[in-house]
Design a protein around this motif. Structure first.
Motif, mmCIF file in Angstrom:
data_model
loop_
_atom_site.group_PDB
_atom_site.id
_atom_site.type_symbol
_atom_site.label_atom_id
_atom_site.label_comp_id
_atom_site.label_asym_id
_atom_site.label_seq_id
_atom_site.Cartn_x
_atom_site.Cartn_y
_atom_site.Cartn_z
ATOM 1 N N THR A 172 20.845 -31.100 -62.145
ATOM 2 C CA THR A 172 19.571 -30.743 -61.640
ATOM 3 C C THR A 172 18.977 -32.299 -61.433
ATOM 4 O OG1 THR A 172 18.396 -30.786 -63.945
ATOM 5 C CG2 THR A 172 18.606 -28.474 -63.009
ATOM 6 N N PRO A 173 18.090 -32.420 -60.429
ATOM 7 C CA PRO A 173 17.479 -33.590 -60.140
ATOM 8 C C PRO A 173 17.007 -34.261 -61.476
ATOM 9 C CG PRO A 173 16.767 -32.177 -58.652
ATOM 10 C CD PRO A 173 17.346 -31.209 -59.610
ATOM 11 N N LEU A 174 17.327 -35.684 -61.471
ATOM 12 C CA LEU A 174 16.688 -36.456 -62.493
ATOM 13 C C LEU A 174 15.452 -36.476 -62.879
ATOM 14 C CD1 LEU A 174 18.985 -39.935 -61.896
ATOM 15 C CD2 LEU A 174 19.279 -38.040 -63.854
ATOM 16 N N GLU A 175 14.374 -36.591 -61.761
ATOM 17 C CA GLU A 175 13.047 -36.311 -61.677
ATOM 18 C C GLU A 175 12.593 -34.793 -62.004
ATOM 19 O OE1 GLU A 175 14.128 -35.678 -57.442
ATOM 20 O OE2 GLU A 175 14.773 -37.090 -59.228
ATOM 21 N N GLY A 176 13.493 -33.820 -61.732
ATOM 22 C CA GLY A 176 13.125 -32.432 -62.075
ATOM 23 C C GLY A 176 12.718 -31.614 -60.752
ATOM 24 N N GLY A 177 12.456 -30.559 -61.004
ATOM 25 C CA GLY A 177 12.224 -29.863 -59.670
ATOM 26 C C GLY A 177 12.005 -28.261 -60.295
ATOM 27 N N THR A 178 11.740 -27.775 -59.048
ATOM 28 C CA THR A 178 11.436 -26.041 -59.112
ATOM 29 C C THR A 178 12.561 -25.311 -59.481
ATOM 30 O OG1 THR A 178 11.538 -25.961 -56.688
ATOM 31 C CG2 THR A 178 9.334 -26.253 -57.758
ATOM 32 N N ASP A 179 13.853 -25.747 -58.947
ATOM 33 C CA ASP A 179 15.011 -25.002 -59.393
ATOM 34 C C ASP A 179 15.536 -25.360 -60.458
ATOM 35 O OD1 ASP A 179 14.776 -23.476 -57.066
ATOM 36 O OD2 ASP A 179 15.805 -24.854 -55.618
ATOM 37 N N GLY A 180 16.566 -24.801 -61.092
ATOM 38 C CA GLY A 180 17.172 -25.369 -62.151
ATOM 39 C C GLY A 180 16.859 -24.146 -63.601
ATOM 40 N N TYR A 181 17.328 -24.652 -64.622
ATOM 41 C CA TYR A 181 17.233 -23.680 -65.743
ATOM 42 C C TYR A 181 15.855 -23.193 -66.160
ATOM 43 C CZ TYR A 181 21.541 -26.028 -66.115
ATOM 44 O OH TYR A 181 22.795 -26.634 -65.967
ATOM 45 N N ASP A 182 15.746 -22.073 -66.969
ATOM 46 C CA ASP A 182 14.419 -21.542 -67.331
ATOM 47 C C ASP A 182 13.548 -22.412 -68.208
ATOM 48 O OD1 ASP A 182 15.454 -19.031 -66.110
ATOM 49 O OD2 ASP A 182 15.918 -17.943 -67.973
ATOM 50 N N PRO A 183 12.177 -22.210 -67.857
ATOM 51 C CA PRO A 183 11.328 -23.051 -68.516
ATOM 52 C C PRO A 183 11.468 -23.010 -69.991
ATOM 53 C CG PRO A 183 10.328 -21.682 -66.770
ATOM 54 C CD PRO A 183 11.520 -21.258 -66.898
ATOM 55 N N PRO A 184 11.380 -24.212 -70.710
ATOM 56 C CA PRO A 184 11.392 -24.140 -72.237
ATOM 57 C C PRO A 184 10.437 -23.264 -72.998
ATOM 58 C CG PRO A 184 10.385 -25.896 -71.499
ATOM 59 C CD PRO A 184 10.682 -25.515 -70.305
ATOM 60 N N GLY A 185 9.267 -22.787 -72.521
ATOM 61 C CA GLY A 185 8.573 -22.142 -73.160
ATOM 62 C C GLY A 185 7.252 -22.572 -73.667
ATOM 63 N N GLU A 186 6.253 -22.114 -74.059
ATOM 64 C CA GLU A 186 4.813 -22.706 -74.292
ATOM 65 C C GLU A 186 5.171 -23.720 -75.761
ATOM 66 O OE1 GLU A 186 2.029 -22.409 -72.749
ATOM 67 O OE2 GLU A 186 3.220 -21.260 -71.174
ATOM 68 N N ARG A 187 4.511 -24.685 -75.484
ATOM 69 C CA ARG A 187 4.490 -25.554 -76.761
ATOM 70 C C ARG A 187 3.658 -25.078 -77.770
ATOM 71 N NH1 ARG A 187 4.941 -30.697 -78.284
ATOM 72 N NH2 ARG A 187 3.290 -31.561 -79.829
ATOM 73 N N GLN A 188 4.014 -24.961 -78.838
ATOM 74 C CA GLN A 188 3.495 -24.392 -80.369
ATOM 75 C C GLN A 188 2.990 -25.708 -81.164
ATOM 76 O OE1 GLN A 188 3.337 -21.261 -80.639
ATOM 77 N NE2 GLN A 188 4.525 -21.070 -78.674
ATOM 78 N N PRO A 189 1.919 -25.273 -82.105
ATOM 79 C CA PRO A 189 1.386 -26.324 -82.943
ATOM 80 C C PRO A 189 2.169 -26.832 -83.916
ATOM 81 C CG PRO A 189 0.101 -24.092 -82.858
ATOM 82 C CD PRO A 189 1.531 -23.879 -82.333
ATOM 83 N N TRP A 190 3.431 -26.433 -84.027
ATOM 84 C CA TRP A 190 4.392 -27.061 -85.178
ATOM 85 C C TRP A 190 5.423 -27.943 -84.685
ATOM 86 C CZ3 TRP A 190 3.716 -21.605 -84.531
ATOM 87 C CH2 TRP A 190 4.332 -20.944 -84.017
ATOM 88 N N GLU A 191 5.449 -28.121 -83.412
ATOM 89 C CA GLU A 191 6.347 -28.931 -82.503
ATOM 90 C C GLU A 191 6.652 -30.464 -83.185
ATOM 91 O OE1 GLU A 191 7.101 -28.667 -78.633
ATOM 92 O OE2 GLU A 191 6.730 -26.362 -78.319
ATOM 93 N N GLU A 192 5.917 -30.864 -83.705
ATOM 94 C CA GLU A 192 5.862 -32.425 -84.366
ATOM 95 C C GLU A 192 6.601 -32.398 -85.616
ATOM 96 O OE1 GLU A 192 2.249 -33.648 -86.736
ATOM 97 O OE2 GLU A 192 1.384 -31.954 -85.512
ATOM 98 N N TYR A 193 7.017 -31.233 -86.091
ATOM 99 C CA TYR A 193 8.007 -31.153 -87.275
ATOM 100 C C TYR A 193 9.216 -31.259 -86.930
ATOM 101 C CZ TYR A 193 3.483 -29.412 -89.117
ATOM 102 O OH TYR A 193 2.232 -29.290 -89.333
#
Length: 534
Positions: A110-131
């Motif tokens: 995929t492009p270094l800067e990202g784009g609309t094509d490629g892998y599935d979105p990672p998913g919504e950010r969750q409150p506990w991600e800092e852990y």
């Protein structure tokens, strides 16, 4: 010669192409595939539009084949010989992905800067991600992923090549993991059960070759993983069997049980066996798979990792873990870490051979980093048996470490039938060192700097036994073989050590100490020792 074949043959200048290129470009004859299911339950991806030419993005066709198999109540999704360039492949229940010899599932770039094509979105950010790190919080941004599914397998002697996956870091030729469209895991599974991964190989698996989180009844058998970050992470999983695997992972850990907060709550990793495995970080990328085992060149400045480690993420704990009949080579040593409130209990480490270990052969750490919800109590590390271990060529500066922190003790540890050869050369200045506690630091043996022991550094421990332990220094070493501070209950039986310039034991604030049955050390039994060399 097509572009895919040119890229493959140029891979990091190694000999990987010599052994793998025939498999990637279509030759099936190297090994006979296992018998396939009866006609009617096989869903050939080519019949659903996959080209297998290494150029066409085949993931839409592959996902159609998976959906058809699922709609039929289950079946085998077959990858005949060919190269299937893909973005995200979405697993379903009651499915087998069968990768034939000569078939490669290739992670497309995929492009270094990202784009609309490629892998599935990672998913919504969750409150506990800092852990925990970014890669542990998302699963869908992967080459192959499944969530909330059951009774499935990935089988066959083919190859999964994560060529286009991010390592989670900034690389000149790969996007960062959080860029739109980027993928950073070869296989990611979340909240699944009854899973089998067997016989295939992974080359360049991204941040994680395998990330299994909340997966129960998991079997990982006979995999070869040659990768640029972690080989496999087993996170918050229960009833896991890892066997007969070989992992070369110079830049990160080889086999790594974890117990993060990625599910949104603390869940232990428990009832795990890891057996008959080989872990290393000592070889150039790809040369484990092609069998050439080329050592890193002198300009390679990374201290190879490649080990088996329980941690660093350790919110939920580790219980009932057995690691047996494994070989460590040109990597860091075995690590048990509870620093985020985990209960780390009932661990057996037995029948192990180590060679060319780049830091502490054995590292047990109970700390208070506490990366997790506020109010979580400090964890425990207790009931650990380590037996039948040989280690040749251990690091001079770093002995084995068994260390809690003030007020929080590692408990009930037995170390027996251990032979350690280390290069020696420690000085009297090293012997006088008093390493800082660093209770809140990231747990890694080098956190303490050079150690004042050449065998075992033991601090803040209750009830530890050493029996039939031999520590040999190739060169004279002025440091004691055993350095103990704030230890309550230490039994040392049949200890062999040659320390011509130093003592066998240096003791500070040690209670209920006994050494006996040793040829070159007089029997000693003391209720309390403030400071003494023996």
């Amino acid at each position: 010669m097509d572009a895919f074949r040119r890229d493959f043959l140029k891979l990091v200048g190694t000999g990987v192409a010599g052994a793998l290129a025939p498999a990637v470009v279509g030759a099936r004859a190297l090994a006979a595939p296992a018998p396939t299911p009866a006609v009617g339950s096989i869903f050939d991806v080519r019949k659903y539009g996959a080209k297998g030419d290494g150029k066409t993005i085949d993931s839409p066709a592959i996902n159609r084949a998976i959906e058809a198999a699922a709609a039929a109540g289950g079946g085998t999704v077959l990858f005949p010989a060919g190269v299937y360039a893909s973005y995200s492949i979405r697993l379903k229940s009651n499915i087998v992905l069968y990768i034939e010899q000569g078939a490669t599932i290739l992670a497309a770039s995929t492009p270094l800067e990202g784009g609309t094509d490629g892998y599935d979105p990672p998913g919504e950010r969750q409150p506990w991600e800092e852990y925990q790190d970014y890669g542990h919080n998302h699963w869908h941004n992967s080459l192959i992923w499944g969530e909330g599914i059951h009774d499935f397998a990935i089988l066959g002697t083919g190859l999964i090549w994560g060529k286009g996956l991010s390592r989670g870091l900034s690389d000149k030729d790969r996007p960062k993991a959080d860029k739109p469209g980027a993928g950073n895991k070869a296989i990611a599974l979340k909240n699944c059960f009854n899973v089998v991964l067997r016989d295939f190989s992974i080359l360049e698996g991204g941040h994680f070759g395998i990330l299994a989180t909340g997966v129960d009844n998991l079997t990982i058998d006979n995999l070869k993983i040659d990768t640029n970050r972690d080989g496999m992470d087993i996170d918050c999983c229960r009833n896991v069997r890892v066997s007969n695997c070989s992992v070369n992972s110079p830049w990160d850990d080889g086999i790594c049980p974890k117990s993060s907060f990625a599910l949104g709550y603390a869940r232990a990793t428990e009832n795990v066996t890891i057996t008959n495995c080989y872990v290393t970080g000592g070889y150039q990328l790809g040369t484990l798979l092609d069998g050439t085992f080329k050592r890193h060149p002198p300009e390679f400045k990374v201290v190879p990792t490649g080990r088996i480690k329980c941690g660093t993420e350790s919110n939920g704990g580790f219980k009932n873990i057995t690691i047996s009949n494994c070989v460590f080579e040109s990597c860091r040593g075995f690590a048990l870490e509870s620093v985020d409130g985990a209960l780390l209990e009932d661990i057996t480490f037995v029948g192990i051979t180590m060679r060319d270990i780049r830091n502490s052969p054995l590292f047990l750490r109970l700390g208070t980093r506490m990366r997790g919800p506020a109010g979580t109590p400090v964890g425990t590390l207790k009931r650990v048996i380590m037996s039948g271990i040989t280690c040749y060529g251990a690091n001079t500066e770093l002995s084995s470490i068994i260390s809690g922190v003030p007020g929080h003790y590692i408990e009930d540890v037995k170390v027996s039938d251990v032979y350690v050869h280390q290069f020696g050369g420690g000085t009297s200045e090293m012997a006088a060192l008093q390493p800082a506690e660093k209770p809140n630091d990231y747990p890694e043996p080098r956190m303490f700097g050079t150690l004042p022991a050449h065998g075992f550094f033991v601090r803040h421990v209750r009830n530890i036994d050493f029996s039939n332990v031999e520590i040999i220094s190739e060169n004279p070493d002025a440091r004691p073989a055993f350095w103990m501070n704030d230890v309550d209950g230490a039994d040392c039986f049949r200890i062999k050590t040659k320390a011509p310039e130093g003592s066998a034991f240096h003791l500070q604030d040690v209670s209920d100490f006994r050494v006996f049955g040793c040829k070159s050390i007089k029997d000693v039994r003391e209720a309390k020792i403030d400071k003494r060399d023996i």
